[in-house]
Scaffold this motif. Structure first.
Motif, PDB file in Angstrom:
ATOM      1  N   MET A   1       0.849  -1.183   0.000  1.00 14.36           N
ATOM      2  CA  MET A   1       0.000   0.000   0.000  1.00 14.36           C
ATOM      3  C   MET A   1       0.890   1.241   0.000  1.00 14.36           C
ATOM      4  SD  MET A   1      -2.908   1.098   2.746  1.00 14.36           S
ATOM      5  CE  MET A   1      -4.382   0.847   1.811  1.00 14.36           C
ATOM      6  N   LYS A   2       0.560   2.179  -0.819  1.00 11.07           N
ATOM      7  CA  LYS A   2       1.354   3.391  -0.981  1.00 11.07           C
ATOM      8  C   LYS A   2       1.455   4.195   0.321  1.00 11.07           C
ATOM      9  CE  LYS A   2       1.766   6.279  -4.829  1.00 11.07           C
ATOM     10  NZ  LYS A   2       1.158   7.101  -5.869  1.00 11.07           N
ATOM     11  N   THR A   3       0.377   4.320   1.082  1.00  8.61           N
ATOM     12  CA  THR A   3       0.363   5.090   2.320  1.00  8.61           C
ATOM     13  C   THR A   3       1.336   4.515   3.332  1.00  8.61           C
ATOM     14  OG1 THR A   3      -1.944   5.609   1.936  1.00  8.61           O
ATOM     15  CG2 THR A   3      -1.105   5.995   4.145  1.00  8.61           C
ATOM     16  N   ALA A   4       1.358   3.212   3.481  1.00  5.73           N
ATOM     17  CA  ALA A   4       2.272   2.561   4.415  1.00  5.73           C
ATOM     18  C   ALA A   4       3.719   2.855   4.025  1.00  5.73           C
ATOM     19  CB  ALA A   4       2.013   1.068   4.461  1.00  5.73           C
ATOM     20  N   TYR A   5       4.011   2.870   2.766  1.00  6.17           N
ATOM     21  CA  TYR A   5       5.368   3.147   2.296  1.00  6.17           C
ATOM     22  C   TYR A   5       5.809   4.553   2.698  1.00  6.17           C
ATOM     23  CZ  TYR A   5       9.265   3.999  -0.841  1.00  6.17           C
ATOM     24  OH  TYR A   5      10.485   4.339  -1.355  1.00  6.17           O
ATOM     25  N   VAL A   6       4.939   5.538   2.534  1.00  2.02           N
ATOM     26  CA  VAL A   6       5.258   6.912   2.904  1.00  2.02           C
ATOM     27  C   VAL A   6       5.489   6.995   4.405  1.00  2.02           C
ATOM     28  CG1 VAL A   6       4.373   9.277   3.024  1.00  2.02           C
ATOM     29  CG2 VAL A   6       4.079   7.934   0.940  1.00  2.02           C
ATOM     30  N   TYR A   7       4.641   6.346   5.189  1.00  2.00           N
ATOM     31  CA  TYR A   7       4.801   6.355   6.643  1.00  2.00           C
ATOM     32  C   TYR A   7       6.157   5.803   7.047  1.00  2.00           C
ATOM     33  CZ  TYR A   7       4.094   5.519  11.568  1.00  2.00           C
ATOM     34  OH  TYR A   7       4.241   5.524  12.919  1.00  2.00           O
ATOM     35  N   LEU A   9       8.856   5.959   5.405  1.00  2.00           N
ATOM     36  CA  LEU A   9       9.878   6.939   5.051  1.00  2.00           C
ATOM     37  C   LEU A   9       9.980   8.077   6.064  1.00  2.00           C
ATOM     38  CD1 LEU A   9       9.351   7.307   1.204  1.00  2.00           C
ATOM     39  CD2 LEU A   9      11.253   6.187   2.369  1.00  2.00           C
ATOM     40  N   ILE A  10       8.857   8.480   6.637  1.00  2.00           N
ATOM     41  CA  ILE A  10       8.868   9.653   7.518  1.00  2.00           C
ATOM     42  C   ILE A  10       8.777   9.318   9.005  1.00  2.00           C
ATOM     43  CG2 ILE A  10       7.892  11.133   5.742  1.00  2.00           C
ATOM     44  CD1 ILE A  10       5.215  10.981   7.269  1.00  2.00           C
ATOM     45  N   ASN A  11       8.463   8.096   9.353  1.00  2.00           N
ATOM     46  CA  ASN A  11       8.240   7.730  10.745  1.00  2.00           C
ATOM     47  C   ASN A  11       9.425   8.088  11.646  1.00  2.00           C
ATOM     48  OD1 ASN A  11       6.963   6.553  13.014  1.00  2.00           O
ATOM     49  ND2 ASN A  11       8.152   4.692  12.670  1.00  2.00           N
ATOM     50  N   ASP A  12      10.624   7.781  11.231  1.00  2.00           N
ATOM     51  CA  ASP A  12      11.784   8.033  12.084  1.00  2.00           C
ATOM     52  C   ASP A  12      12.116   9.525  12.202  1.00  2.00           C
ATOM     53  OD1 ASP A  12      12.573   8.101   9.411  1.00  2.00           O
ATOM     54  OD2 ASP A  12      14.623   7.454   9.863  1.00  2.00           O
ATOM     55  N   ARG A  13      11.492  10.365  11.404  1.00  2.00           N
ATOM     56  CA  ARG A  13      11.750  11.807  11.451  1.00  2.00           C
ATOM     57  C   ARG A  13      10.672  12.581  12.214  1.00  2.00           C
ATOM     58  NH1 ARG A  13      13.122  10.372   5.921  1.00  2.00           N
ATOM     59  NH2 ARG A  13      15.365  10.535   5.689  1.00  2.00           N
ATOM     60  N   THR A  14       9.619  11.894  12.623  1.00  2.00           N
ATOM     61  CA  THR A  14       8.495  12.555  13.272  1.00  2.00           C
ATOM     62  C   THR A  14       8.908  13.226  14.571  1.00  2.00           C
ATOM     63  OG1 THR A  14       6.973  10.980  12.282  1.00  2.00           O
ATOM     64  CG2 THR A  14       6.160  12.230  14.155  1.00  2.00           C
ATOM     65  N   LYS A  15       9.658  12.541  15.407  1.00  2.00           N
ATOM     66  CA  LYS A  15      10.086  13.095  16.692  1.00  2.00           C
ATOM     67  C   LYS A  15      10.901  14.370  16.488  1.00  2.00           C
ATOM     68  CE  LYS A  15      12.542  12.043  20.926  1.00  2.00           C
ATOM     69  NZ  LYS A  15      13.364  11.078  21.669  1.00  2.00           N
ATOM     70  N   THR A  16      11.808  14.355  15.537  1.00  2.00           N
ATOM     71  CA  THR A  16      12.631  15.530  15.246  1.00  2.00           C
ATOM     72  C   THR A  16      11.774  16.678  14.737  1.00  2.00           C
ATOM     73  OG1 THR A  16      14.510  14.124  14.714  1.00  2.00           O
ATOM     74  CG2 THR A  16      14.584  16.378  13.891  1.00  2.00           C
TER      75      THR A  16
END
Length: 55
Positions: A1-7, A9-16
């Motif tokens: 699923m495209k949405t899961a792929y984007v997540y 990519l950005i998940n580890d940058r959310t805290k920052t």
């Protein structure tokens, strides 16, 4: 699923991103900007508050 792929990519940058948004908010508050911030305060977003509640 495209949405899961984007997540993935950005998940580890959310805290920052949240930390950076909080730091920007504090900068504007220390510069005597009044809440709620208007268009004069740039860059600024309160999306980090939503992110904190969702996570």
């Amino acid at each position: 699923m495209k949405t899961a792929y984007v997540y993935e990519l950005i998940n580890d940058r959310t805290k920052t991103a949240v930390e950076n948004a909080k730091r920007a908010e504090q900068h504007h508050l220390q510069a005597s900007c009044m809440l709620p911030f208007g268009v004069d305060v740039n860059p600024f977003t309160e999306v980090y508050k939503l992110m904190e509640r969702l996570l």
